[in-house]
Design a protein around this motif. Structure first.
Motif, PDB file in Angstrom:
ATOM      1  N   ARG A  87      -5.623   2.180  -0.337  1.00 26.26           N
ATOM      2  CA  ARG A  87      -5.510   1.272  -1.490  1.00 26.26           C
ATOM      3  C   ARG A  87      -5.670   2.030  -2.796  1.00 26.26           C
ATOM      4  N   ASP A  88      -6.632   2.962  -2.826  1.00 24.96           N
ATOM      5  CA  ASP A  88      -6.812   3.783  -4.021  1.00 24.96           C
ATOM      6  C   ASP A  88      -5.568   4.625  -4.299  1.00 24.96           C
ATOM      7  N   GLU A  89      -5.016   5.209  -3.241  1.00 24.51           N
ATOM      8  CA  GLU A  89      -3.807   6.039  -3.414  1.00 24.51           C
ATOM      9  C   GLU A  89      -2.632   5.181  -3.897  1.00 24.51           C
ATOM     10  N   ARG A  90      -2.506   3.985  -3.346  1.00 25.64           N
ATOM     11  CA  ARG A  90      -1.425   3.094  -3.785  1.00 25.64           C
ATOM     12  C   ARG A  90      -1.580   2.740  -5.268  1.00 25.64           C
ATOM     13  N   ALA A  91      -2.828   2.482  -5.668  1.00 25.54           N
ATOM     14  CA  ALA A  91      -3.065   2.162  -7.081  1.00 25.54           C
ATOM     15  C   ALA A  91      -2.727   3.365  -7.967  1.00 25.54           C
ATOM     16  N   ARG A  92      -3.069   4.567  -7.532  1.00 28.37           N
ATOM     17  CA  ARG A  92      -2.748   5.763  -8.319  1.00 28.37           C
ATOM     18  C   ARG A  92      -1.239   6.000  -8.377  1.00 28.37           C
ATOM     19  N   LEU A  93      -0.537   5.711  -7.267  1.00 26.24           N
ATOM     20  CA  LEU A  93       0.909   5.940  -7.248  1.00 26.24           C
ATOM     21  C   LEU A  93       1.668   4.957  -8.140  1.00 26.24           C
ATOM     22  N   ARG A  94       1.052   3.885  -8.517  1.00 30.26           N
ATOM     23  CA  ARG A  94       1.694   2.956  -9.452  1.00 30.26           C
ATOM     24  C   ARG A  94       1.647   3.486 -10.888  1.00 30.26           C
ATOM     25  N   ASP A  95       0.821   4.493 -11.122  1.00 30.34           N
ATOM     26  CA  ASP A  95       0.715   5.108 -12.446  1.00 30.34           C
ATOM     27  C   ASP A  95       1.783   6.195 -12.559  1.00 30.34           C
ATOM     28  N   ASP A  96       2.679   6.064 -13.594  1.00 32.08           N
ATOM     29  CA  ASP A  96       3.770   7.023 -13.757  1.00 32.08           C
ATOM     30  C   ASP A  96       3.269   8.428 -14.073  1.00 32.08           C
ATOM     31  N   ALA A  97       2.198   8.546 -14.805  1.00 30.39           N
ATOM     32  CA  ALA A  97       1.672   9.868 -15.158  1.00 30.39           C
ATOM     33  C   ALA A  97       1.202  10.609 -13.905  1.00 30.39           C
ATOM     34  N   TYR A  98       0.590   9.906 -12.983  1.00 30.32           N
ATOM     35  CA  TYR A  98       0.128  10.537 -11.743  1.00 30.32           C
ATOM     36  C   TYR A  98       1.319  11.002 -10.901  1.00 30.32           C
ATOM     37  N   VAL A  99       2.350  10.163 -10.813  1.00 31.86           N
ATOM     38  CA  VAL A  99       3.541  10.535 -10.042  1.00 31.86           C
ATOM     39  C   VAL A  99       4.216  11.743 -10.666  1.00 31.86           C
ATOM     40  N   MET A 100       4.276  11.781 -12.010  1.00 24.45           N
ATOM     41  CA  MET A 100       4.876  12.913 -12.699  1.00 24.45           C
ATOM     42  C   MET A 100       4.086  14.194 -12.424  1.00 24.45           C
ATOM     43  N   ARG A 101       2.755  14.080 -12.418  1.00 27.28           N
ATOM     44  CA  ARG A 101       1.915  15.254 -12.155  1.00 27.28           C
ATOM     45  C   ARG A 101       2.125  15.759 -10.737  1.00 27.28           C
ATOM     46  N   LEU A 102       2.221  14.833  -9.763  1.00 29.01           N
ATOM     47  CA  LEU A 102       2.477  15.242  -8.379  1.00 29.01           C
ATOM     48  C   LEU A 102       3.823  15.931  -8.250  1.00 29.01           C
ATOM     49  N   ALA A 103       4.845  15.414  -8.944  1.00 30.34           N
ATOM     50  CA  ALA A 103       6.177  16.027  -8.887  1.00 30.34           C
ATOM     51  C   ALA A 103       6.134  17.434  -9.475  1.00 30.34           C
ATOM     52  N   ARG A 104       5.410  17.634 -10.545  1.00 29.80           N
ATOM     53  CA  ARG A 104       5.306  18.970 -11.148  1.00 29.80           C
ATOM     54  C   ARG A 104       4.567  19.936 -10.216  1.00 29.80           C
ATOM     55  N   GLU A 105       3.464  19.483  -9.626  1.00 29.19           N
ATOM     56  CA  GLU A 105       2.659  20.375  -8.788  1.00 29.19           C
ATOM     57  C   GLU A 105       3.348  20.713  -7.472  1.00 29.19           C
ATOM     58  N   HIS A 106       3.829  19.717  -6.781  1.00 26.36           N
ATOM     59  CA  HIS A 106       4.329  19.931  -5.426  1.00 26.36           C
ATOM     60  C   HIS A 106       5.817  20.271  -5.368  1.00 26.36           C
ATOM     61  N   LEU A 107       6.601  19.730  -6.265  1.00 20.40           N
ATOM     62  CA  LEU A 107       8.044  19.958  -6.222  1.00 20.40           C
ATOM     63  C   LEU A 107       8.534  20.894  -7.325  1.00 20.40           C
ATOM     64  N   HIS A 108       7.641  21.339  -8.192  1.00 22.91           N
ATOM     65  CA  HIS A 108       7.973  22.233  -9.313  1.00 22.91           C
ATOM     66  C   HIS A 108       9.075  21.647 -10.188  1.00 22.91           C
ATOM     67  N   MET A 109       9.008  20.354 -10.428  1.00 21.45           N
ATOM     68  CA  MET A 109       9.989  19.702 -11.284  1.00 21.45           C
ATOM     69  C   MET A 109       9.583  19.870 -12.753  1.00 21.45           C
ATOM     70  N   VAL A 110      10.571  19.871 -13.621  1.00 24.05           N
ATOM     71  CA  VAL A 110      10.325  19.956 -15.072  1.00 24.05           C
ATOM     72  C   VAL A 110      11.048  18.801 -15.739  1.00 24.05           C
ATOM     73  N   ARG A 111      10.563  18.425 -16.889  1.00 21.35           N
ATOM     74  CA  ARG A 111      11.190  17.345 -17.647  1.00 21.35           C
ATOM     75  C   ARG A 111      12.409  17.918 -18.380  1.00 21.35           C
ATOM     76  N   PRO A 112      13.317  17.062 -18.753  1.00 17.96           N
ATOM     77  CA  PRO A 112      14.484  17.557 -19.504  1.00 17.96           C
ATOM     78  C   PRO A 112      14.033  18.235 -20.798  1.00 17.96           C
ATOM     79  N   GLY A 113      14.588  19.378 -21.041  1.00 20.76           N
ATOM     80  CA  GLY A 113      14.264  20.133 -22.238  1.00 20.76           C
ATOM     81  C   GLY A 113      13.181  21.177 -22.004  1.00 20.76           C
ATOM     82  N   GLU A 114      12.446  21.117 -20.903  1.00 21.31           N
ATOM     83  CA  GLU A 114      11.430  22.111 -20.588  1.00 21.31           C
ATOM     84  C   GLU A 114      12.055  23.220 -19.765  1.00 21.31           C
ATOM     85  N   THR A 115      11.438  24.375 -19.799  1.00 27.77           N
ATOM     86  CA  THR A 115      11.911  25.500 -19.002  1.00 27.77           C
ATOM     87  C   THR A 115      10.869  25.800 -17.941  1.00 27.77           C
ATOM     88  N   GLY A 116      11.295  25.854 -16.693  1.00 25.55           N
ATOM     89  CA  GLY A 116      10.378  26.138 -15.595  1.00 25.55           C
ATOM     90  C   GLY A 116      10.406  27.613 -15.251  1.00 25.55           C
TER      91      GLY A 116
END
Length: 154
Positions: A87-116
């Protein structure tokens, strides 16, 4: 006949008969007492044994069921803890900032305009590896290691 009455053989015979009568009376009394006691003791032993046999299986079942109840309660508590974590994880996954942080850490994704950047250490291949199991590393590291090992001479 009077002499016969007081002869040694007669006295011994009378003494033997009297002793035999006393022994017989003593044995019959003892046997009577022993047989009553033995019968009572046998009956008591039979009752005690039948009670033990009658109670052994239910007691074993009771102990077994108590152990199973304790195990099920432990499993239920573990399941409740897991539900809380999910339940705690589900609540955290509803937060866009947390999902964005997970994508950056685990998938090495960058936002448009950033250089990885990925920094490769030239000495990384020379270091002895301490995590041979590969559990604590990302999956793609395990894939690249497999490709490198496939090219290496044996």
């Amino acid at each position: 006949m009077a002499r016969d009455r007081f002869s040694t053989a007669t006295r011994l015979r009378l003494l033997g008969e009297q002793t035999a009568a006393r022994v017989y009376r003593s044995q019959t009394r003892r046997q009577a007492r022993r047989s009553r006691l033995t019968g009572r003791a046998a009956f008591l032993a039979l009752v005690v044994c039948s009670m033990i046999v009658a109670l052994a299986y239910p007691m074993r079942q009771y102990v077994s069921q108590q152990n199973e109840i304790a195990e099920q309660e432990r499993l239920a508590a573990a399941a409740r803890e897991r539900v809380e974590r999910l339940r705690d994880e589900r609540a955290r996954l509803r937060d866009d900032a947390y999902v964005m942080r997970l994508a950056r850490e685990h998938l090495h994704m960058v936002r448009p305009g950033e250089t990885g950047y990925i920094v490769v250490d030239p000495r990384a291949g020379q270091k002895p590896r301490t995590d041979e199991d590969g559990v604590s590393r990302p999956w793609y590291s395990n894939v690249w290691d497999g490709v490198d090992r496939a090219d290496a001479p044996r």
